[in-house]
Design an enzyme around this catalytic site. Structure first.
Site, short mmCIF file in Angstrom:
data_model
loop_
_atom_site.label_atom_id
_atom_site.label_comp_id
_atom_site.label_asym_id
_atom_site.label_seq_id
_atom_site.Cartn_x
_atom_site.Cartn_y
_atom_site.Cartn_z
N ASP A 38 0.82 -1.22 0.00
CA ASP A 38 0.00 0.00 0.00
C ASP A 38 0.85 1.27 0.00
OD1 ASP A 38 -2.29 1.48 0.05
OD2 ASP A 38 -2.64 1.26 2.20
N ASN A 40 1.45 3.33 -2.88
CA ASN A 40 2.10 3.71 -4.15
C ASN A 40 1.61 5.08 -4.64
OD1 ASN A 40 3.20 1.17 -4.10
ND2 ASN A 40 1.75 0.30 -5.55
N ARG A 42 0.14 7.58 -2.93
CA ARG A 42 0.55 8.71 -2.08
C ARG A 42 2.04 9.01 -2.24
NH1 ARG A 42 -1.71 6.27 3.09
NH2 ARG A 42 -1.96 4.52 1.65
N HIS A 55 3.15 3.07 -8.78
CA HIS A 55 2.99 1.62 -8.96
C HIS A 55 4.28 1.01 -9.55
CE1 HIS A 55 -1.08 1.79 -7.70
NE2 HIS A 55 -1.52 2.48 -8.74
N SER A 83 -7.10 -6.04 -5.83
CA SER A 83 -8.24 -6.60 -5.09
C SER A 83 -9.50 -6.63 -5.95
CB SER A 83 -8.49 -5.78 -3.82
OG SER A 83 -9.16 -4.58 -4.17
N THR A 84 -10.50 -7.36 -5.48
CA THR A 84 -11.79 -7.41 -6.20
C THR A 84 -12.43 -6.01 -6.24
OG1 THR A 84 -12.68 -8.21 -4.09
CG2 THR A 84 -12.42 -9.84 -5.81
N GLU A 85 -12.00 -5.14 -5.32
CA GLU A 85 -12.55 -3.77 -5.26
C GLU A 85 -11.76 -2.80 -6.14
OE1 GLU A 85 -12.06 -5.63 -2.32
OE2 GLU A 85 -14.18 -6.17 -2.49
N ARG A 89 -11.37 1.62 -9.65
CA ARG A 89 -10.43 2.71 -9.98
C ARG A 89 -10.61 3.12 -11.45
NH1 ARG A 89 -5.05 2.07 -6.40
NH2 ARG A 89 -6.17 1.51 -4.50
N LEU A 149 10.94 -20.55 -2.48
CA LEU A 149 9.85 -19.65 -2.07
C LEU A 149 8.62 -19.82 -2.95
CD1 LEU A 149 8.99 -17.03 -0.40
CD2 LEU A 149 9.82 -15.75 -2.38
N ARG A 206 1.72 -4.30 6.70
CA ARG A 206 1.02 -3.27 5.94
C ARG A 206 1.77 -1.96 6.06
NH1 ARG A 206 -5.21 -2.12 4.56
NH2 ARG A 206 -4.72 -0.54 3.03
N ARG A 212 -5.79 -1.31 8.38
CA ARG A 212 -6.97 -2.08 7.97
C ARG A 212 -6.53 -3.41 7.36
NH1 ARG A 212 -8.22 2.86 5.94
NH2 ARG A 212 -7.22 2.38 3.97
#
Ligand code: FPP
Length: 260
Positions: A38, A40, A42, A55, A83-85, A89, A149, A206, A212
Protein backbone atom coordinates in the site's frame (compact mmCIF):
# COMPACT_ATOMS: atom_id res chain seq x y z
CA UNK A 1 -0.83 -27.63 -6.07
CA UNK A 2 0.18 -30.76 -4.06
CA UNK A 3 0.33 -30.97 -0.26
CA UNK A 4 2.48 -28.34 1.43
CA UNK A 5 5.79 -29.61 2.80
CA UNK A 6 7.65 -27.63 5.42
CA UNK A 7 11.04 -26.65 4.02
CA UNK A 8 14.20 -27.49 5.90
CA UNK A 9 15.40 -24.05 6.91
CA UNK A 10 19.15 -23.78 6.86
CA UNK A 11 19.74 -20.05 6.55
CA UNK A 12 21.20 -18.06 9.37
CA UNK A 13 21.47 -14.45 8.34
CA UNK A 14 23.72 -11.98 10.11
CA UNK A 15 24.09 -8.53 8.63
CA UNK A 16 26.14 -5.65 9.91
CA UNK A 17 23.93 -2.62 10.21
CA UNK A 18 25.94 0.43 11.33
CA UNK A 19 27.38 -0.61 14.71
CA UNK A 20 24.60 -3.04 15.43
CA UNK A 21 24.50 -6.62 14.30
CA UNK A 22 21.13 -7.70 13.08
CA UNK A 23 20.74 -11.38 13.63
CA UNK A 24 17.79 -13.29 12.32
CA UNK A 25 17.64 -16.84 13.53
CA UNK A 26 15.92 -18.80 10.84
CA UNK A 27 14.20 -21.26 13.17
CA UNK A 28 12.19 -18.33 14.53
CA UNK A 29 11.42 -16.69 11.20
CA UNK A 30 7.87 -16.72 9.84
CA UNK A 31 7.17 -19.47 7.33
CA UNK A 32 4.55 -17.38 5.59
CA UNK A 33 4.67 -13.59 5.18
CA UNK A 34 1.75 -11.64 3.70
CA UNK A 35 2.10 -8.07 2.47
CA UNK A 36 -0.39 -5.35 1.52
CA UNK A 37 1.66 -3.29 -0.94
CA UNK A 38 0.00 0.00 0.00
CA UNK A 39 0.93 3.65 -0.53
CA UNK A 40 2.10 3.71 -4.15
CA UNK A 41 -0.33 6.50 -5.07
CA UNK A 42 0.55 8.71 -2.08
CA UNK A 43 4.27 8.15 -2.63
CA UNK A 44 3.86 9.44 -6.21
CA UNK A 45 1.57 12.32 -5.21
CA UNK A 46 4.11 13.57 -2.64
CA UNK A 47 6.64 13.83 -5.47
CA UNK A 48 4.25 15.45 -7.95
CA UNK A 49 4.31 12.30 -10.08
CA UNK A 50 1.42 10.41 -11.68
CA UNK A 51 0.07 7.44 -9.67
CA UNK A 52 1.46 5.12 -12.35
CA UNK A 53 4.98 6.15 -11.29
CA UNK A 54 4.14 5.03 -7.76
CA UNK A 55 2.99 1.62 -8.96
CA UNK A 56 6.13 1.27 -11.09
CA UNK A 57 8.30 2.12 -8.05
CA UNK A 58 6.23 -0.40 -6.07
CA UNK A 59 7.33 -3.13 -8.47
CA UNK A 60 10.97 -2.35 -7.55
CA UNK A 61 10.16 -2.91 -3.86
CA UNK A 62 8.41 -6.14 -4.74
CA UNK A 63 11.50 -7.33 -6.63
CA UNK A 64 13.76 -6.57 -3.63
CA UNK A 65 11.46 -8.15 -1.05
CA UNK A 66 10.93 -11.32 -3.08
CA UNK A 67 14.70 -11.66 -3.39
CA UNK A 68 15.18 -11.10 0.36
CA UNK A 69 12.49 -13.65 1.28
CA UNK A 70 14.00 -16.24 -1.07
CA UNK A 71 17.45 -15.66 0.50
CA UNK A 72 16.07 -15.96 4.02
CA UNK A 73 14.46 -19.31 3.25
CA UNK A 74 10.90 -18.03 3.84
CA UNK A 75 8.49 -20.70 2.58
CA UNK A 76 5.60 -18.52 1.35
CA UNK A 77 5.20 -14.84 0.45
CA UNK A 78 1.72 -13.58 -0.43
CA UNK A 79 1.47 -10.11 -1.97
CA UNK A 80 -1.75 -8.17 -2.53
CA UNK A 81 -1.43 -6.83 -6.07
CA UNK A 82 -5.06 -6.22 -7.13
CA UNK A 83 -8.24 -6.60 -5.09
CA UNK A 84 -11.79 -7.41 -6.20
CA UNK A 85 -12.55 -3.77 -5.26
CA UNK A 86 -9.72 -2.26 -7.33
CA UNK A 87 -11.84 -2.46 -10.51
CA UNK A 88 -13.56 0.68 -9.14
CA UNK A 89 -10.43 2.71 -9.98
CA UNK A 90 -10.27 4.73 -13.23
CA UNK A 91 -9.81 2.40 -16.22
CA UNK A 92 -6.46 4.08 -16.95
CA UNK A 93 -5.08 2.99 -13.54
CA UNK A 94 -6.49 -0.54 -13.89
CA UNK A 95 -4.72 -0.77 -17.28
CA UNK A 96 -1.45 0.46 -15.74
CA UNK A 97 -1.62 -2.22 -13.03
CA UNK A 98 -2.44 -5.01 -15.50
CA UNK A 99 0.37 -3.87 -17.81
CA UNK A 100 2.83 -3.73 -14.90
CA UNK A 101 1.85 -7.26 -13.92
CA UNK A 102 2.40 -8.50 -17.49
CA UNK A 103 5.71 -6.65 -17.73
CA UNK A 104 6.86 -7.95 -14.32
CA UNK A 105 6.15 -11.55 -15.34
CA UNK A 106 7.83 -11.11 -18.73
CA UNK A 107 10.95 -9.54 -17.21
CA UNK A 108 11.24 -11.43 -13.94
CA UNK A 109 10.00 -14.98 -14.54
CA UNK A 110 13.37 -16.30 -15.73
CA UNK A 111 15.21 -14.78 -12.76
CA UNK A 112 12.54 -16.00 -10.31
CA UNK A 113 12.83 -19.45 -11.84
CA UNK A 114 16.62 -19.33 -11.39
CA UNK A 115 16.05 -18.44 -7.73
CA UNK A 116 13.83 -21.53 -7.35
CA UNK A 117 10.70 -19.39 -6.76
CA UNK A 118 7.28 -20.89 -7.57
CA UNK A 119 4.76 -18.36 -8.86
CA UNK A 120 1.20 -19.02 -7.72
CA UNK A 121 -1.59 -16.55 -8.58
CA UNK A 122 -4.53 -16.52 -6.16
CA UNK A 123 -7.92 -14.88 -6.78
CA UNK A 124 -10.53 -14.83 -9.54
CA UNK A 125 -7.89 -15.14 -12.24
CA UNK A 126 -10.34 -16.01 -15.04
CA UNK A 127 -11.64 -12.40 -15.03
CA UNK A 128 -8.23 -10.81 -15.66
CA UNK A 129 -7.36 -9.48 -19.13
CA UNK A 130 -6.20 -12.12 -21.62
CA UNK A 131 -2.58 -10.87 -21.84
CA UNK A 132 -2.14 -10.97 -18.07
CA UNK A 133 -3.68 -14.47 -17.91
CA UNK A 134 -1.39 -15.66 -20.68
CA UNK A 135 1.76 -14.40 -18.90
CA UNK A 136 0.55 -15.83 -15.59
CA UNK A 137 -0.02 -19.25 -17.16
CA UNK A 138 3.46 -19.13 -18.70
CA UNK A 139 5.12 -18.12 -15.39
CA UNK A 140 3.18 -20.75 -13.43
CA UNK A 141 4.16 -23.46 -15.88
CA UNK A 142 7.82 -22.38 -15.95
CA UNK A 143 8.16 -22.39 -12.15
CA UNK A 144 5.75 -25.19 -11.21
CA UNK A 145 8.41 -27.68 -10.08
CA UNK A 146 10.45 -25.20 -8.04
CA UNK A 147 10.87 -26.04 -4.37
CA UNK A 148 11.99 -22.67 -2.98
CA UNK A 149 9.85 -19.65 -2.07
CA UNK A 150 6.18 -19.88 -3.08
CA UNK A 151 5.18 -16.44 -4.35
CA UNK A 152 1.40 -16.06 -4.12
CA UNK A 153 0.31 -13.07 -6.17
CA UNK A 154 -3.19 -12.04 -5.06
CA UNK A 155 -4.97 -10.78 -8.18
CA UNK A 156 -8.64 -9.91 -8.43
CA UNK A 157 -8.50 -11.24 -4.90
CA UNK A 158 -10.98 -10.62 -2.10
CA UNK A 159 -11.18 -12.51 1.18
CA UNK A 160 -14.98 -12.56 0.98
CA UNK A 161 -14.96 -13.68 -2.67
CA UNK A 162 -12.57 -16.44 -1.65
CA UNK A 163 -14.98 -17.63 1.04
CA UNK A 164 -17.87 -17.50 -1.45
CA UNK A 165 -15.86 -19.57 -3.95
CA UNK A 166 -14.87 -22.08 -1.26
CA UNK A 167 -18.49 -22.37 -0.08
CA UNK A 168 -19.66 -22.99 -3.66
CA UNK A 169 -16.99 -25.67 -4.15
CA UNK A 170 -17.94 -27.41 -0.91
CA UNK A 171 -21.68 -27.17 -1.73
CA UNK A 172 -20.97 -28.91 -5.06
CA UNK A 173 -19.18 -31.73 -3.19
CA UNK A 174 -22.16 -32.11 -0.85
CA UNK A 175 -24.60 -32.20 -3.81
CA UNK A 176 -22.49 -34.84 -5.58
CA UNK A 177 -22.36 -36.90 -2.37
CA UNK A 178 -18.56 -36.61 -2.06
CA UNK A 179 -18.95 -35.32 1.50
CA UNK A 180 -21.83 -34.88 3.96
CA UNK A 181 -22.61 -31.51 5.67
CA UNK A 182 -21.35 -33.02 8.97
CA UNK A 183 -17.97 -33.60 7.37
CA UNK A 184 -17.47 -29.86 6.72
CA UNK A 185 -14.74 -28.89 9.15
CA UNK A 186 -12.32 -25.97 9.43
CA UNK A 187 -9.78 -28.13 7.58
CA UNK A 188 -12.24 -28.71 4.71
CA UNK A 189 -12.92 -24.97 4.42
CA UNK A 190 -9.20 -24.12 4.52
CA UNK A 191 -8.44 -26.73 1.86
CA UNK A 192 -11.02 -25.16 -0.46
CA UNK A 193 -9.55 -21.65 -0.22
CA UNK A 194 -7.21 -20.39 -2.96
CA UNK A 195 -4.33 -20.98 -0.54
CA UNK A 196 -5.29 -24.68 -0.29
CA UNK A 197 -2.75 -26.63 1.72
CA UNK A 198 -0.40 -23.70 2.37
CA UNK A 199 0.19 -22.67 5.99
CA UNK A 200 -1.59 -19.55 7.28
CA UNK A 201 0.43 -16.32 7.27
CA UNK A 202 2.52 -15.90 10.43
CA UNK A 203 3.21 -12.24 9.75
CA UNK A 204 1.20 -9.64 7.81
CA UNK A 205 2.94 -6.39 6.89
CA UNK A 206 1.02 -3.27 5.94
CA UNK A 207 3.00 -0.18 5.03
CA UNK A 208 1.75 3.40 4.46
CA UNK A 209 0.26 4.13 7.89
CA UNK A 210 -3.09 2.38 7.34
CA UNK A 211 -4.46 -0.05 9.92
CA UNK A 212 -6.97 -2.08 7.97
CA UNK A 213 -7.19 -5.66 6.70
CA UNK A 214 -8.88 -4.53 3.43
CA UNK A 215 -10.53 -7.85 2.61
CA UNK A 216 -7.17 -9.67 2.63
CA UNK A 217 -6.76 -13.29 3.76
CA UNK A 218 -9.74 -12.98 6.12
CA UNK A 219 -9.90 -16.66 7.08
CA UNK A 220 -6.15 -17.27 7.03
CA UNK A 221 -5.21 -14.30 9.25
CA UNK A 222 -7.11 -15.53 12.35
CA UNK A 223 -3.85 -15.76 14.36
CA UNK A 224 -1.49 -13.79 12.14
CA UNK A 225 0.85 -11.24 13.75
CA UNK A 226 0.44 -7.75 12.25
CA UNK A 227 3.21 -5.26 11.59
CA UNK A 228 2.57 -1.69 10.45
CA UNK A 229 4.86 1.07 9.26
CA UNK A 230 4.34 4.63 7.97
CA UNK A 231 6.75 3.99 5.10
CA UNK A 232 5.04 3.87 1.68
CA UNK A 233 5.44 0.64 -0.28
CA UNK A 234 7.85 2.14 -2.89
CA UNK A 235 10.18 3.05 0.02
CA UNK A 236 9.84 -0.35 1.68
CA UNK A 237 13.18 -2.13 1.32
CA UNK A 238 15.15 -4.97 2.91
CA UNK A 239 15.88 -2.95 6.06
CA UNK A 240 12.14 -2.57 6.72
CA UNK A 241 11.58 -6.28 6.18
CA UNK A 242 14.37 -7.03 8.66
CA UNK A 243 12.78 -4.63 11.19
CA UNK A 244 9.47 -6.45 10.83
CA UNK A 245 11.19 -9.81 11.24
CA UNK A 246 13.11 -8.66 14.30
CA UNK A 247 9.86 -7.52 15.92
CA UNK A 248 8.14 -10.72 14.91
CA UNK A 249 10.73 -13.05 16.43
CA UNK A 250 10.37 -11.25 19.78
CA UNK A 251 6.61 -11.79 19.93
CA UNK A 252 4.98 -14.52 21.92
CA UNK A 253 2.31 -16.34 19.95
CA UNK A 254 -0.26 -18.09 22.14
CA UNK A 255 -3.00 -18.95 19.59
CA UNK A 256 -5.66 -18.43 22.28
CA UNK A 257 -3.76 -20.52 24.84
CA UNK A 258 -1.74 -19.27 27.80
CA UNK A 259 1.94 -18.57 28.30
CA UNK A 260 3.98 -21.79 28.61
C1 FPP B 1 -2.41 -0.09 -3.15
O1 FPP B 1 -1.83 1.17 -2.92
C2 FPP B 1 -1.66 -0.81 -4.19
C3 FPP B 1 -2.22 -1.41 -5.25
C4 FPP B 1 -3.68 -1.41 -5.51
C5 FPP B 1 -1.41 -2.07 -6.30
C6 FPP B 1 -0.14 -2.74 -5.87
C7 FPP B 1 0.61 -3.08 -7.11
C8 FPP B 1 1.95 -3.03 -7.29
C9 FPP B 1 2.91 -2.75 -6.23
C10 FPP B 1 2.56 -3.26 -8.63
C11 FPP B 1 1.95 -4.25 -9.56
C12 FPP B 1 1.99 -5.65 -9.08
C13 FPP B 1 2.71 -6.66 -9.61
C14 FPP B 1 2.58 -8.03 -9.06
C15 FPP B 1 3.69 -6.46 -10.67
P1 FPP B 1 -2.28 2.50 -3.67
O2 FPP B 1 -1.43 2.63 -4.87
O3 FPP B 1 -3.73 2.48 -3.86
O4 FPP B 1 -1.81 3.60 -2.69
P2 FPP B 1 -2.58 4.88 -2.13
O5 FPP B 1 -3.45 4.35 -1.03
O6 FPP B 1 -1.45 5.71 -1.62
O7 FPP B 1 -3.33 5.52 -3.22
Amino acid sequence: MGPFRWPTVTNFITRKKKENFLTLESNKLPRHIAIIMDGNGRWAQKRGLPRAAGHRAGVESLREIVEACAELGIAVLTVYAFSTENWKRPQEEVDVLMNLLTEYLQKESTELHRKNVRINPIGRIASLPETARHELARAVNLTKDNKGLILNIALNYGGRAELVDATRAIAQKVISGEISPQEITEEVIAANLYTGSLPDPDLLIRPSGEFRISNYLLWQSAYTEFWFTDVFWPEFKREHLYQALQDYICRERRFGGIKK
